[in-house]
Write a protein that holds these residues in place. Structure first.
Motif, PDB file in Angstrom:
ATOM      1  N   ALA B  42       0.802  -1.235   0.000  1.00 51.14           N
ATOM      2  CA  ALA B  42       0.000   0.000   0.000  1.00 51.14           C
ATOM      3  C   ALA B  42       0.833   1.282   0.000  1.00 51.14           C
ATOM      4  N   ASP B  43       1.904   1.326   0.807  1.00 53.76           N
ATOM      5  CA  ASP B  43       2.694   2.563   0.872  1.00 53.76           C
ATOM      6  C   ASP B  43       3.369   2.848  -0.471  1.00 53.76           C
ATOM      7  N   ILE B  44       3.863   1.784  -1.107  1.00 55.02           N
ATOM      8  CA  ILE B  44       4.534   1.953  -2.400  1.00 55.02           C
ATOM      9  C   ILE B  44       3.528   2.397  -3.465  1.00 55.02           C
ATOM     10  N   LEU B  45       2.359   1.800  -3.454  1.00 61.41           N
ATOM     11  CA  LEU B  45       1.333   2.192  -4.438  1.00 61.41           C
ATOM     12  C   LEU B  45       0.945   3.661  -4.251  1.00 61.41           C
ATOM     13  N   ALA B  46       0.830   4.102  -2.998  1.00 59.66           N
ATOM     14  CA  ALA B  46       0.494   5.500  -2.740  1.00 59.66           C
ATOM     15  C   ALA B  46       1.563   6.418  -3.326  1.00 59.66           C
ATOM     16  N   ALA B  47       2.831   6.062  -3.093  1.00 59.52           N
ATOM     17  CA  ALA B  47       3.929   6.896  -3.601  1.00 59.52           C
ATOM     18  C   ALA B  47       3.987   6.876  -5.130  1.00 59.52           C
ATOM     19  N   LEU B  48       3.699   5.711  -5.705  1.00 56.41           N
ATOM     20  CA  LEU B  48       3.740   5.617  -7.174  1.00 56.41           C
ATOM     21  C   LEU B  48       2.655   6.494  -7.802  1.00 56.41           C
ATOM     22  N   TYR B  49       1.426   6.326  -7.354  1.00 47.93           N
ATOM     23  CA  TYR B  49       0.298   6.974  -8.031  1.00 47.93           C
ATOM     24  C   TYR B  49       0.102   8.430  -7.621  1.00 47.93           C
ATOM     25  N   PHE B  50       0.622   8.816  -6.450  1.00 47.57           N
ATOM     26  CA  PHE B  50       0.384  10.189  -5.992  1.00 47.57           C
ATOM     27  C   PHE B  50       1.664  11.004  -5.899  1.00 47.57           C
ATOM     28  N   HIS B  51       2.757  10.421  -6.387  1.00 41.05           N
ATOM     29  CA  HIS B  51       4.006  11.182  -6.393  1.00 41.05           C
ATOM     30  C   HIS B  51       4.838  10.920  -7.651  1.00 41.05           C
ATOM     31  N   HIS B  52       5.017   9.653  -7.988  1.00 41.44           N
ATOM     32  CA  HIS B  52       6.051   9.314  -8.970  1.00 41.44           C
ATOM     33  C   HIS B  52       5.561   9.218 -10.422  1.00 41.44           C
ATOM     34  N   LEU B  53       4.526   8.440 -10.642  1.00 46.08           N
ATOM     35  CA  LEU B  53       4.129   8.149 -12.025  1.00 46.08           C
ATOM     36  C   LEU B  53       3.504   9.371 -12.698  1.00 46.08           C
ATOM     37  N   ASN B  54       3.809   9.534 -13.976  1.00 48.23           N
ATOM     38  CA  ASN B  54       3.258  10.626 -14.775  1.00 48.23           C
ATOM     39  C   ASN B  54       1.976  10.119 -15.447  1.00 48.23           C
ATOM     40  N   LEU B  55       0.839  10.498 -14.874  1.00 48.31           N
ATOM     41  CA  LEU B  55      -0.435   9.901 -15.283  1.00 48.31           C
ATOM     42  C   LEU B  55      -1.496  10.969 -15.516  1.00 48.31           C
ATOM     43  N   ARG B  56      -2.524  10.610 -16.250  1.00 49.49           N
ATOM     44  CA  ARG B  56      -3.714  11.446 -16.412  1.00 49.49           C
ATOM     45  C   ARG B  56      -4.941  10.569 -16.156  1.00 49.49           C
ATOM     46  N   PRO B  57      -5.365  10.478 -14.917  1.00 51.77           N
ATOM     47  CA  PRO B  57      -6.501   9.584 -14.613  1.00 51.77           C
ATOM     48  C   PRO B  57      -7.755   9.895 -15.421  1.00 51.77           C
ATOM     49  N   ASP B  58      -7.909  11.158 -15.862  1.00 53.27           N
ATOM     50  CA  ASP B  58      -9.088  11.471 -16.680  1.00 53.27           C
ATOM     51  C   ASP B  58      -8.877  11.085 -18.142  1.00 53.27           C
ATOM     52  N   ASP B  59      -7.694  10.632 -18.490  1.00 57.41           N
ATOM     53  CA  ASP B  59      -7.392  10.186 -19.856  1.00 57.41           C
ATOM     54  C   ASP B  59      -6.504   8.946 -19.738  1.00 57.41           C
ATOM     55  N   PRO B  60      -7.103   7.829 -19.286  1.00 56.65           N
ATOM     56  CA  PRO B  60      -6.289   6.656 -18.942  1.00 56.65           C
ATOM     57  C   PRO B  60      -5.511   6.076 -20.117  1.00 56.65           C
ATOM     58  N   ASP B  61      -5.943   6.349 -21.346  1.00 56.79           N
ATOM     59  CA  ASP B  61      -5.238   5.805 -22.509  1.00 56.79           C
ATOM     60  C   ASP B  61      -4.207   6.771 -23.099  1.00 56.79           C
ATOM     61  N   TRP B  62      -3.975   7.883 -22.430  1.00 56.83           N
ATOM     62  CA  TRP B  62      -2.966   8.849 -22.873  1.00 56.83           C
ATOM     63  C   TRP B  62      -1.681   8.105 -23.230  1.00 56.83           C
ATOM     64  N   SER B  63      -1.200   8.272 -24.466  1.00 60.23           N
ATOM     65  CA  SER B  63      -0.147   7.378 -24.961  1.00 60.23           C
ATOM     66  C   SER B  63       1.205   7.610 -24.277  1.00 60.23           C
ATOM     67  N   ASP B  64       1.404   8.773 -23.692  1.00 59.51           N
ATOM     68  CA  ASP B  64       2.712   9.060 -23.073  1.00 59.51           C
ATOM     69  C   ASP B  64       2.724   8.802 -21.569  1.00 59.51           C
ATOM     70  N   ARG B  65       1.668   8.204 -21.055  1.00 60.54           N
ATOM     71  CA  ARG B  65       1.621   7.950 -19.606  1.00 60.54           C
ATOM     72  C   ARG B  65       2.705   6.967 -19.179  1.00 60.54           C
ATOM     73  N   ASP B  66       3.130   7.103 -17.931  1.00 60.32           N
ATOM     74  CA  ASP B  66       3.974   6.062 -17.375  1.00 60.32           C
ATOM     75  C   ASP B  66       3.137   4.804 -17.197  1.00 60.32           C
ATOM     76  N   ARG B  67       3.802   3.657 -17.274  1.00 60.56           N
ATOM     77  CA  ARG B  67       3.092   2.380 -17.131  1.00 60.56           C
ATOM     78  C   ARG B  67       3.420   1.734 -15.798  1.00 60.56           C
ATOM     79  N   PHE B  68       2.385   1.199 -15.164  1.00 60.33           N
ATOM     80  CA  PHE B  68       2.595   0.394 -13.962  1.00 60.33           C
ATOM     81  C   PHE B  68       1.926  -0.962 -14.152  1.00 60.33           C
ATOM     82  N   VAL B  69       2.678  -2.011 -13.907  1.00 59.85           N
ATOM     83  CA  VAL B  69       2.132  -3.375 -14.009  1.00 59.85           C
ATOM     84  C   VAL B  69       2.226  -4.034 -12.642  1.00 59.85           C
TER      85      VAL B  69
END
Lengths: 330, 277
Positions: B42-69
């Motif tokens: 949980a702590d790592i996921l919080a840091a990834l999604y709210f600090h590290h990853l470059n994302l656009r939750p309102d545009d989940p298919d944005w082609s330049d988003r960082d990927r998390f698997v």
């Protein structure tokens, strides 16, 4: 081969370069198609599992090294890489050995490629018992049954090198995964025309006939045609369908053959369970029950030997197809 | 340490608390689930999604988003809770865990917004991540790929094919985070099939490796900020974590790898996790 002159008056061959270079081997035709697809679309990339020369990819590697990923002898990783690459918009084409790229990487194929429905094309060289001398570890006579049971998967068995080229080109239009079974390092007889129209999911009717139908794929198409020619001398009209697409099956062609000829023989270099014969039998059992015979491998691992003799050993050839037709016609 | 930085860390810890509470909520709704490995991540996921990853939750298919698997797909309750917190999916989806025709099953499904790959069969995510990293390189894109793997999962041989390939290919745009909670389904990893010396193994494969306390938010953030650890090699973060982190009776117990969540257990868990702000 006929020649004309081009606009500049220079002699011009009508035989395309790929036809000459493929040397009547589907694995090479596929490799040439990979290079052509990559030339047309910058998102196409090849993934090798130590199969560069098996697919004749060395000129492509030398011309476009950044477009060929060498995964090494590691099919699981190769398959996962292809799926991940496809999610980014790339069009990966895996070039593998049929026995290994199916069963070694099967879970990656099922989960990452088929379940996630990614646009991954799998070229599988040395299908069937092309490597008969290598023993059961190197035979792929269950691959069609496995692939046919993958939702989203298109399954193609080209009848010759020419059809391989057209089939590979046709994958450009597919929006899901595709498995293409190929031959090995010996020539395959031409049974399709050089410029024959190819459509995924539409069988080729290579011979007309109203007495019985042989539905064949891959290496068994040429013997099926030979059967039809031989029985024509006896006044028996044998329709021959080249069922190059195992899935989606050309239901209309199968049902029409069942209705119009009343008897069906299937012929494939694969176990008789689950492959082409199975697909045809499943359809006919529910839609149009029809007397059938199925030519293919029995439920056992094949013996070792030269491919031609092992094919003969398991009655996968013209003689067996002809006998099955006569048996059904009695 | 600036007050802004401390506020950031506090905020991420609060997100992690939300994620853990929602993991318990999802499992309570479903009746059971993989609590241990969801809470350790949980702590790592919080840091990834709210600090590290470059994302656009309102545009989940944005082609330049960082990927998390999420290669350890059985922690999907935590991923779903994170995606809901980030705005990819509606909060109500968390009450549909395991439900009939739900998009939110035990394991991630690529059809859900924000999910990059259907996972669950172990040992798949690294190879998929390599493909994504290659996709970035071949299309001259800057996005980065991050894969979270479990420790028990590392027993699958396919990971080692991937570890070899990623280093050989010099994929500095690829990060693996090992959620090293030391416990798998039937017991302690070290007793079942030991990974040690796991750092030395990955380093020998050619990875740039750092070891952190995966529950120390400052340490997690600092490691993510330092990526890539090397210019021409993939990066591995070995995050030492505690299975079932945050709830006393579930911590460090293989019984809570996957267990039933009764009303009583649920109330107790929420009480121990505390109210988020």
């Amino acid at each position: 081969m006929t020649s004309t002159t081009d606009k500049a008056g220079q002699p011009k061959s009508e035989t395309p370069e790929w036809e000459i270079k493929a040397a009547k081997q589907s694995r090479l035709a596929f490799g040439l198609a990979v290079a052509e697809l990559a030339r047309r679309d910058e998102k196409v990339a090849a993934i090798s599992a130590d199969t560069i020369d098996l697919f004749g990819l060395r000129p492509f590697l030398e011309a476009s090294p950044e477009r060929l990923i060498e995964a090494g002898i590691a099919e699981q990783n190769a398959m996962g890489i292809a799926a991940g690459m496809a999610t980014t918009g790339m069009r990966p084409i895996i070039c593998g050995y049929a026995p290994f790229i199916t069963t070694r990487s099967l879970e990656q194929l099922r989960n990452d490629v088929a379940y996630a429905n990614q646009r991954v094309v799998i070229g599988a060289a040395c299908g069937g018992i092309v490597l008969a001398m290598a023993g059961g570890t190197h035979h792929a006579v269950e691959d069609l049954a496995i692939m046919r049971n993958m939702p989203n998967m298109t399954v193609i068995v080209p009848a010759d090198a020419r059809q391989t080229w057209h089939a590979a080109m046709a994958t450009e239009q597919l929006d899901g995964p595709c498995y293409i079974r190929l031959g090995g390092k010996f020539d395959e007889p031409d049974v399709t025309e050089l410029d024959a129209d190819f459509r995924i999911g539409r069988a080729d009717q290579l011979r007309n006939g109203d007495d019985i139908t042989v539905i064949a794929c891959g290496a068994l198409v040429a013997p099926a045609v030979a059967t039809s020619q031989a029985l024509a001398h006896d006044g028996i009209g044998v329709r021959v369908l080249n069922m190059h697409t195992i899935k989606p099956l050309d239901r209309d062609a199968v049902l029409a053959a069942a209705v119009e000829t009343g008897a069906i023989v299937t012929a494939e270099e694969h176990r008789v369970t689950g492959g082409l014969g199975g697909a045809v039998a499943e359809l006919l059992a529910t839609e149009q029950p029809t007397p059938m015979r199925m030519i293919g491998m029995p439920d056992e691992f094949a013996i070792v030997g030269p491919t031609a003799q092992v094919r003969e050993h398991y009655a996968m050839g013209e003689g067996a197809i002809t006998d099955a037709c006569r048996d059904l016609m009695r | 340490m600036s007050s802004n930085y401390q506020a950031k860390i506090d905020g991420l810890e609060n997100v992690a608390r939300h994620i853990r509470r929602n993991v318990w909520r999802a499992l309570h709704g479903a009746g059971s689930g993989h609590m241990g490995g969801s809470s350790s991540a949980a702590d790592i996921l919080a840091a990834l999604y709210f600090h590290h990853l470059n994302l656009r939750p309102d545009d989940p298919d944005w082609s330049d988003r960082d990927r998390f698997v999420l290669s350890k797909g059985h922690a999907n309750a935590a991923l779903g809770a994170t995606l809901a917190q980030a705005g990819y999916i509606d909060d109500s989806v968390l009450d549909q865990f395991y439900a009939y025709q739900s998009s939110f099953g035990m394991h991630p499904d690529i059809k859900m917004a924000g999910v990059e790959m259907s996972t669950g069969g172990l040992g798949h995510g690294l190879s998929v991540g390599i493909g994504m990293a290659l996709g970035a390189r071949m299309q001259a894109k800057d996005f980065r790929t991050c894969v979270m793997i479990g420790d028990g999962e590392l027993q699958e041989g396919s990971n080692w094919e991937g570890a070899m390939a990623a280093a050989h290919l010099g994929l500095s745009n690829l990060t693996v985070i090992l959620d090293y909670n030391k416990i798998q389904q039937s017991g302690h990893v070290g007793q079942m099939l030991d990974l040690e010396p796991v750092l030395d193994k990955w380093a020998a494969f050619g990875w740039a490796v750092r070891e952190i306390d995966g529950h120390n938010m400052s340490a997690v953030v600092e490691a993510l900020d330092a990526l890539p650890f090397a210019a021409a090699a993939p990066s591995l973060i070995i995050a030492h974590t505690i299975k079932g982190k945050g709830v006393s009776f579930a911590e460090d117990s293989f019984l809570w790898h996957n267990n039933a969540v009764t009303d009583e257990v649920y109330e107790q868990a929420l009480s121990e996790l505390g109210e988020p702000s």
